[in-house]
Design a protein around this motif. Structure first.
Motif, PDB file in Angstrom:
ATOM      1  N   PRO A   1       4.195 -22.541   1.969  1.00  0.00           N
ATOM      2  CA  PRO A   1       3.388 -21.542   1.248  1.00  0.00           C
ATOM      3  C   PRO A   1       3.899 -20.133   1.539  1.00  0.00           C
ATOM      4  CG  PRO A   1       1.986 -23.091   2.439  1.00  0.00           C
ATOM      5  CD  PRO A   1       3.387 -23.326   2.915  1.00  0.00           C
ATOM      6  N   ILE A   2       3.746 -19.255   0.568  1.00  0.00           N
ATOM      7  CA  ILE A   2       4.078 -17.846   0.760  1.00  0.00           C
ATOM      8  C   ILE A   2       2.823 -17.012   0.513  1.00  0.00           C
ATOM      9  CG2 ILE A   2       5.302 -15.850  -0.203  1.00  0.00           C
ATOM     10  CD1 ILE A   2       7.718 -17.577  -0.644  1.00  0.00           C
ATOM     11  N   LEU A   3       2.552 -16.125   1.450  1.00  0.00           N
ATOM     12  CA  LEU A   3       1.494 -15.125   1.297  1.00  0.00           C
ATOM     13  C   LEU A   3       2.163 -13.766   1.220  1.00  0.00           C
ATOM     14  CD1 LEU A   3      -1.385 -13.915   1.408  1.00  0.00           C
ATOM     15  CD2 LEU A   3      -1.274 -14.129   3.902  1.00  0.00           C
ATOM     16  N   ALA A   4       1.989 -13.072   0.102  1.00  0.00           N
ATOM     17  CA  ALA A   4       2.563 -11.737  -0.080  1.00  0.00           C
ATOM     18  C   ALA A   4       1.459 -10.695   0.067  1.00  0.00           C
ATOM     19  CB  ALA A   4       3.218 -11.621  -1.456  1.00  0.00           C
ATOM     20  N   ILE A   5       1.730  -9.660   0.855  1.00  0.00           N
ATOM     21  CA  ILE A   5       0.731  -8.626   1.118  1.00  0.00           C
ATOM     22  C   ILE A   5       1.336  -7.252   0.845  1.00  0.00           C
ATOM     23  CG2 ILE A   5      -0.949  -7.749   2.772  1.00  0.00           C
ATOM     24  CD1 ILE A   5      -0.569 -10.249   4.424  1.00  0.00           C
ATOM     25  N   THR A   6       0.537  -6.364   0.296  1.00  0.00           N
ATOM     26  CA  THR A   6       1.018  -5.012   0.042  1.00  0.00           C
ATOM     27  C   THR A   6      -0.120  -4.015   0.198  1.00  0.00           C
ATOM     28  OG1 THR A   6       2.258  -3.625  -1.510  1.00  0.00           O
ATOM     29  CG2 THR A   6       0.574  -5.037  -2.456  1.00  0.00           C
ATOM     30  N   GLY A   7       0.243  -2.750   0.189  1.00  0.00           N
ATOM     31  CA  GLY A   7      -0.738  -1.670   0.202  1.00  0.00           C
ATOM     32  C   GLY A   7      -0.784  -1.026  -1.169  1.00  0.00           C
ATOM     33  N   SER A   8      -1.952  -0.672  -1.621  1.00  0.00           N
ATOM     34  CA  SER A   8      -2.094  -0.100  -2.961  1.00  0.00           C
ATOM     35  C   SER A   8      -1.371   1.233  -3.111  1.00  0.00           C
ATOM     36  CB  SER A   8      -3.575   0.082  -3.300  1.00  0.00           C
ATOM     37  OG  SER A   8      -4.197   0.953  -2.361  1.00  0.00           O
ATOM     38  N   GLN A   9      -1.067   1.879  -1.972  1.00  0.00           N
ATOM     39  CA  GLN A   9      -0.393   3.177  -2.008  1.00  0.00           C
ATOM     40  C   GLN A   9       1.102   3.065  -1.697  1.00  0.00           C
ATOM     41  OE1 GLN A   9      -2.725   5.551   0.817  1.00  0.00           O
ATOM     42  NE2 GLN A   9      -4.507   4.357   0.179  1.00  0.00           N
ATOM     43  N   ASP A  10       1.614   1.840  -1.712  1.00  0.00           N
ATOM     44  CA  ASP A  10       3.018   1.613  -1.366  1.00  0.00           C
ATOM     45  C   ASP A  10       3.858   1.506  -2.633  1.00  0.00           C
ATOM     46  OD1 ASP A  10       5.437   0.963  -0.292  1.00  0.00           O
ATOM     47  OD2 ASP A  10       4.773  -0.885   0.686  1.00  0.00           O
ATOM     48  N   ASP A  11       4.623   2.555  -2.913  1.00  0.00           N
ATOM     49  CA  ASP A  11       5.471   2.551  -4.106  1.00  0.00           C
ATOM     50  C   ASP A  11       6.635   1.580  -3.988  1.00  0.00           C
ATOM     51  OD1 ASP A  11       3.872   4.514  -5.231  1.00  0.00           O
ATOM     52  OD2 ASP A  11       5.119   6.171  -4.502  1.00  0.00           O
TER      53      ASP A  11
END
Length: 250
Positions: A191-201
């Motif tokens: 499985p892959i879990l991808a995470i990001t920040g809403s302010q990360d261009d």
């Protein structure tokens, strides 16, 4: 194989395998970035920060020539550790190395990770969208690091420190920017879990969704109200990661 042994009243022993989480740093970072994770997640996993050559405690080791060499090194270390169950976590540059490491482990028929967690960077087939800076002159390159918020300008007043930062960051940036592969050959079953920040261009949600193409298994995505370094700065992240670790290792 690392195990915890609990002695019983007789000659019997209860053998319990220790679940591990191997953590791969971002560009310019070192294993120390995960120094407080060992205590934070100890109820669920043993956190094992992995150091890149030329960084931190391996400062005197030669840099990797490309991302595949970095992944091969990580693969060797995990194989030597021989975990029964484990997760690979990679942040930014570490996401690419995490994926390649999982691919290499699969090629060796080793125990596959319970999950690969990636964050803070586009999937490799979309890296062409990133601004290329590895070929910039040194002064312009350093200016970009400050602009991206990856280096404290005050620290750059020390010429020796600036040289060290430049050498590490320019090499890390180069192996990411010059990475090429047959994208279809990089698919894993974990499985892959991808995470990001809403302010990360550098890792917009629409692009992060495309990490799904690299797994035959479950794909999940999460967005925090944070910037590029959400994993180290966002108060909501630790609780969420604890929940996902418990889910992946059950």
């Amino acid at each position: 194989m690392v195990k915890n042994c609990i002695e019983n009243s007789g000659s019997e022993r209860l053998i319990m395998s220790k679940v591990k989480m191997y953590c791969l740093p971002y560009a310019g970072g070192s294993a120390v970035a995960y120094s407080d994770w060992a205590d934070r997640y100890k109820s669920l996993v043993e956190v094992v920060p992995l150091e890149y050559n030329g960084h931190g405690t391996l400062f005197c080791e030669p840099f990797y020539k490309d991302a595949f060499e970095a992944a091969e090194d990580m693969c060797e270390r995990i194989c030597k550790d021989a975990p029964d169950k484990y997760i690979i976590y990679g942040h930014s540059m570490g996401s690419l190395i995490a994926l390649l490491t999982a691919v290499k482990l699969a090629g060796r028929n080793n125990v596959q990770p319970a999950a690969v967690i990636v964050g803070g960077t586009r999937p490799p087939h979309l890296s062409y969208k990133d601004e290329r800076i590895s070929d910039l002159p040194k002064d312009k390159f350093i200016e970009k690091l400050v602009e991206f918020g990856q280096t404290d300008p005050e620290l750059l007043e020390d010429p020796e420190f600036t040289d060290i930062i430049y050498d590490i960051m320019s090499n890390d940036t180069r192996i990411c920017e010059n990475f090429e592969a047959d994208w279809d050959s990089l698919k894993i079953n974990a499985p892959i879990l991808a995470i990001t920040g809403s302010q990360d261009d550098e890792a917009p949600l629409e692009d992060m969704k495309e990490w799904q193409r690299y797994t035959n298994g479950l794909f999940q995505i999460k967005v925090f109200d944070a910037g590029h370094f959400f994993a180290f700065e966002c108060d909501q992240f630790p609780g969420y990661l604890q929940e996902k670790i418990a889910e992946f290792i059950k």
